[in-house]
Design an enzyme around this catalytic site. Structure first.
Site, PDB file in Angstrom:
ATOM      1  N   GLU A 194      -6.833  -7.431  -0.914  1.00  0.00           N
ATOM      2  CA  GLU A 194      -7.555  -7.275   0.348  1.00  0.00           C
ATOM      3  C   GLU A 194      -9.011  -6.946   0.057  1.00  0.00           C
ATOM      4  O   GLU A 194      -9.348  -5.824  -0.315  1.00  0.00           O
ATOM      5  CB  GLU A 194      -6.933  -6.177   1.224  1.00  0.00           C
ATOM      6  CG  GLU A 194      -5.578  -6.549   1.787  1.00  0.00           C
ATOM      7  CD  GLU A 194      -5.070  -5.539   2.811  1.00  0.00           C
ATOM      8  OE1 GLU A 194      -5.872  -4.686   3.262  1.00  0.00           O
ATOM      9  OE2 GLU A 194      -3.880  -5.596   3.143  1.00  0.00           O
ATOM     10  N   GLU A 231       0.805  -1.222   0.000  1.00  0.00           N
ATOM     11  CA  GLU A 231       0.000   0.000   0.000  1.00  0.00           C
ATOM     12  C   GLU A 231       0.842   1.279   0.000  1.00  0.00           C
ATOM     13  O   GLU A 231       0.411   2.313   0.534  1.00  0.00           O
ATOM     14  CB  GLU A 231      -0.957   0.005   1.203  1.00  0.00           C
ATOM     15  CG  GLU A 231      -2.003  -1.094   1.139  1.00  0.00           C
ATOM     16  CD  GLU A 231      -3.002  -1.039   2.294  1.00  0.00           C
ATOM     17  OE1 GLU A 231      -2.635  -0.533   3.369  1.00  0.00           O
ATOM     18  OE2 GLU A 231      -4.127  -1.507   2.115  1.00  0.00           O
TER      19      GLU A 231
END
Length: 816
Positions: free
Chosen positions: A241, A172
């Site tokens: 995710e 991320e």
């Protein structure tokens, strides 16, 4: 097609490659359902059951992060024991016949303390984290290489016959990269090059990295992923995710994502060409020890398909299981077929996949409010608002995301039924020894300044003592018998002592702002001792430069305010420091400690609501196999251990916000404002005690109570299924089950027709089959599980009031 690795002559080697349509296993395009289970958030004893339940739920793979700070708590000192045994965890995944996705990072985020970075890394001179800094890159490469070499040595990579089919580098970073400038961009390039050079033989991924080099696959994280497109036309569409819920923080409501919305997001993803989704989390687990990030609760339940304790969360687990099975039945056509999209009007789309003369279809209704009936290929289909219907043959609806046909399980907590276990626990206690800090100011090192807490304590404890003394002359301008101590802090918790007396405490639920503590102290002529205890509640784990957030009373100022508001700045005094508590140093929580014997503890003059106090009791393990929790209602804030094993931080005195509204699954889920629950109650009252922490005979619970609490209400309980409900559409098979060795003792309600209401408030509708209750009772009472064909063949015709326009259902409520 991009060829990643061609297997050699290993008989069990797996060839992993990919193209724009899918990940390829031994040349076959695959749809992959994966679920996150973090090995340190459970125990080795729990792993086989968790992984087996994941497999039974239709998963192909288990995903986990690797947690750098847990494995390398001190530079070049490694720990892979107990629930940090990564190899054992991966072997357990392999033994279950599942694949593994290994997110090495080694930055994790994960609501984990400091995002998985060890604090010693932050303290290295000249280091800058997550950027083009050689000191950091050397350490990151060292740990990444260590993990890669470990899994290679154990032959855990797919080309070696192991379970690992994907590895991840970084995490991320694209969300924050702009703030790192050009150095951030070059860092991303370096990460990919370094990872690929390790020759793992399986694809590397980078999640949330739109500019990821094409040597790796960029993937998506979020609540929805149908709109996501990889930055490389040769990469498959992967959802790293898929947030099954959300995490909980102290003082906040508990987010709960409806399964109808989660299933809707998954169906849309595969309708739009997705090939791999990973539920984050599939089992959230527990933040044992001090592993939770800043203000994250000890529970990391995450509203996952498997709850914190490993129980099936129904209907989420079962509804998703049916979705996985339906999507899997279309695997070949979804990964190889041609696709077309047709509008059916009113915002309804039909997505058609065609290959080799066969077709599979999705009908999607993205309207948040309006349900509708559509005609498609000559047949009519009822589409609830915010739902997707899946027709594997483009004719019969096999699954609709909003039509839940599996049971709902309402969990209950039962008292400890161990033989001869007293109704109320008996407690011993002892105070945290404070004289060396609050009166003597005895530390282990000193500095002529106020140090930042991470730099001074290296996160070896939540606690850091700041201690100094001041010599006050009775005739000085500042002198007064009572004076105000003023402390500026960036930490969330602070306790201030003057001459051994507590003068003020402060608790905060934020860490980004300066807090000011003030307390009135009785002073004396001559030497006065000042001791300030700063406490963290986890360290930040996410955001630009999160590693640079400061904690403690770094820089101050710390001031004494006396006569006529004359102020003395103590910031540049000589300050002495002590990391941690004396009780921690002496392991009051351990049965192996010299302080363990009951003679070392007080049994009389029992005190409650006393700060800085240790409590100890013994108990017998609850019989059976149901998960065990300890109810810490009545306690304030502190830490809990069972038989020397840390259960984590507790803080039941913090009450969650008010404002829970009825939940409507329709419309985009928002983790901070939609479908919230557990409002106005302790943020976390129950704490998981894994069965592997318990032993036959006597067990020991130790609590360190920082804020002041009453252990009289503390008790051990088991968690199990209490009430089971279902509202299943005709044409489906309803399966009901209790937990463990329990059986269905009674059927409280059953109606086949058009029953109304929800679990706990079912009532008969306008029509029903007369023998509804008796049929369900005969099929289920006295059994641990039962199966019912929901049809007129089972129940007979319902009353005349059921017309052709009524979709019949079976509603059941039973007790385990």
């Amino acid at each position: 097609m991009i060829r990643v690795y061609q297997a050699g002559l290993l008989s069990h080697a797996t060839d992993v490659s990919y193209d724009s349509r899918a990940l390829k296993i031994n040349g076959e395009r695959r749809i992959i359902f994966s679920g996150a289970i973090h090995y340190p958030r459970s125990t080795p004893g729990m792993w086989p059951d968790l992984i087996q339940k994941a497999k039974e739920g239709g998963l192909d793979a288990i995903e986990t992060y690797v947690f750098w700070n847990a494995h390398e708590p001190r530079r070049r000192e490694y720990d892979f024991t107990g629930n940090l045994d990564l190899v054992r965890f991966l072997r357990t995944v392999q033994d279950a016949g599942l694949y593994a996705i290994l997110r090495i990072g080694p930055y994790a985020c994960a609501e984990w303390n400091y995002g998985g970075f060890p604090v010693w890394l932050h303290n290295l001179p000249g280091v800058e984290l997550r950027t083009d800094n050689q000191i950091y890159k050397d350490e990151m490469q060292n740990f990444t290489t260590l993990i890669v070499n470990m899994v290679k040595q154990e032959k855990l990579l797919a080309p070696q016959g192991g379970p690992i089919i994907i590895t991840q580098i970084e995490n991320e970073f694209g969300n924050v990269m702009t703030d790192y400038g050009d150095a951030g961009k070059s860092y991303v390039q370096w990460c990919a090059k370094m990872a690929v050079s390790l020759n793992v033989g399986v694809p590397w991924i980078m999640c949330m990295q739109a500019d990821a080099p094409h040597t790796v696959i960029n993937t998506h994280n979020g609540f929805y992923a149908d709109y996501f497109k990889p930055n490389n036309p040769n990469s498959p569409k992967m959802w790293t995710e898929n947030w099954s819920g959300w995490y909980k923080t102290w003082g906040k409501k508990d987010p709960s994502r409806p399964v109808e919305d989660l299933a809707y997001a998954v169906a849309l993803f595969f309708e739009s060409g997705g090939t791999l989704t990973n539920y984050y989390m599939y089992h959230g687990g527990t933040n044992f020890g001090r592993t939770s990030g800043v203000f994250i609760t000890t529970s990391y339940d995450y509203d996952s398909p498997l709850d914190e304790y490993g129980n099936l969360r129904q209907p989420k687990w079962g509804h998703l299981k049916q979705l996985h099975s339906t999507i899997k039945s279309m695997e070949k056509i979804l990964t190889e077929g041609d696709v077309s999209v047709t509008s059916l009007g009113n915002g309804i789309n039909a997505t058609i996949y065609t290959a080799n003369g066969t077709s599979g279809c999705f009908l999607s209704n993205k309207d948040e409010k309006t349900s509708t009936t559509v005609t498609f290929k000559g047949n009519q289909y009822f589409l609830p608002a915010w739902s997707v219907s899946i027709l594997p043959d483009c004719k019969k609806e096999a699954y609709n995301t909003a039509k839940v046909n599996v049971q709902t399980s309402l969990m209950v907590k039962k008292p400890n039924s161990a033989e001869n276990e007293p109704a109320q626990l008996k407690w011993l206690w002892k105070p945290e020894p404070l004289k060396d800090t609050t009166i003597k100011g005895k530390g282990t090192f000193s500095a002529m300044q106020l140090l930042e807490q991470k730099a001074a304590a290296a996160d070896a404890s939540d606690y850091l003592w700041y201690m100094t003394s001041v010599n006050l002359e009775k005739n000085a301008a500042i002198w007064s018998k009572t004076m105000t101590l003023r402390v500026n802090t960036t930490g969330p918790v602070l306790h201030a002592y003057v001459n051994g007396k507590l003068i003020a405490s402060q608790y905060g639920l934020h860490w980004k702002f300066m807090n000011v503590l003030e307390g009135t102290a009785n002073m004396k002529p001559g030497i006065n001792h000042i001791a300030v205890l700063s406490a963290t509640v986890g360290l930040p784990n996410y955001g630009s430069f999160f590693d640079k957030a400061v904690f403690g009373i770094v820089g101050g100022p710390v001031e004494l305010v006396g006569n006529r508001n004359v102020t003395m700045d103590l910031s540049t005094n000589k300050w002495f420091y002590k990391v941690g508590l004396n009780g921690e140093d002496n392991q009051f929580y351990s049965d192996k400690s010299p302080h363990a014997h009951s003679s070392k503890w007080n049994s009389d003059s029992f005190v409650i609501r006393r700060m800085m106090t240790w409590y100890k009791t013994t108990f017998k393990a609850p019989p059976g196999e149901d998960p065990v929790v300890v109810d810490l209602q009545g306690m304030g804030k502190g830490h809990a251990w069972v038989n020397g094993n840390s259960l984590g931080r507790y803080w039941p005195s913090v009450i969650a916000e008010e404002g829970c509204d009825p939940c409507d699954y329709r419309g985009k889920f928002q983790n901070d404002r939609k479908c919230m629950r557990d409002c106005g109650v302790p943020t976390q009252r129950w704490y998981h005690v894994p069965r592997s922490f318990l032993q036959e005979g006597t067990n020991t619970l130790v609590l360190f109570e920082e804020a002041g609490g009453d252990p009289a209400q503390v008790s051990f309980q088991t968690v199990t299924v209490g009430t089971i409900c279902a509202n299943t559409y005709e044409g489906n098979t309803l399966e009901l089950s209790c937990q463990g060795n329990q059986s269905i003792s009674a059927v409280q309600f059953a109606s086949f027709g058009d029953p109304q209401g929800n679990c706990g408030s079912f009532k008969k509708g306008t029509c029903e089959a007369a023998n509804s209750l008796s049929v369900v009772q005969k099929a289920c009472v006295g059994k641990s599980r039962c199966s019912i064909d929901v049809s007129e063949g089972t129940f007979g015709s319902s009353s005349d009031h059921c017309g052709n326009n009524i979709t019949k259902r079976l509603a059941v409520q039973a007790v385990c």
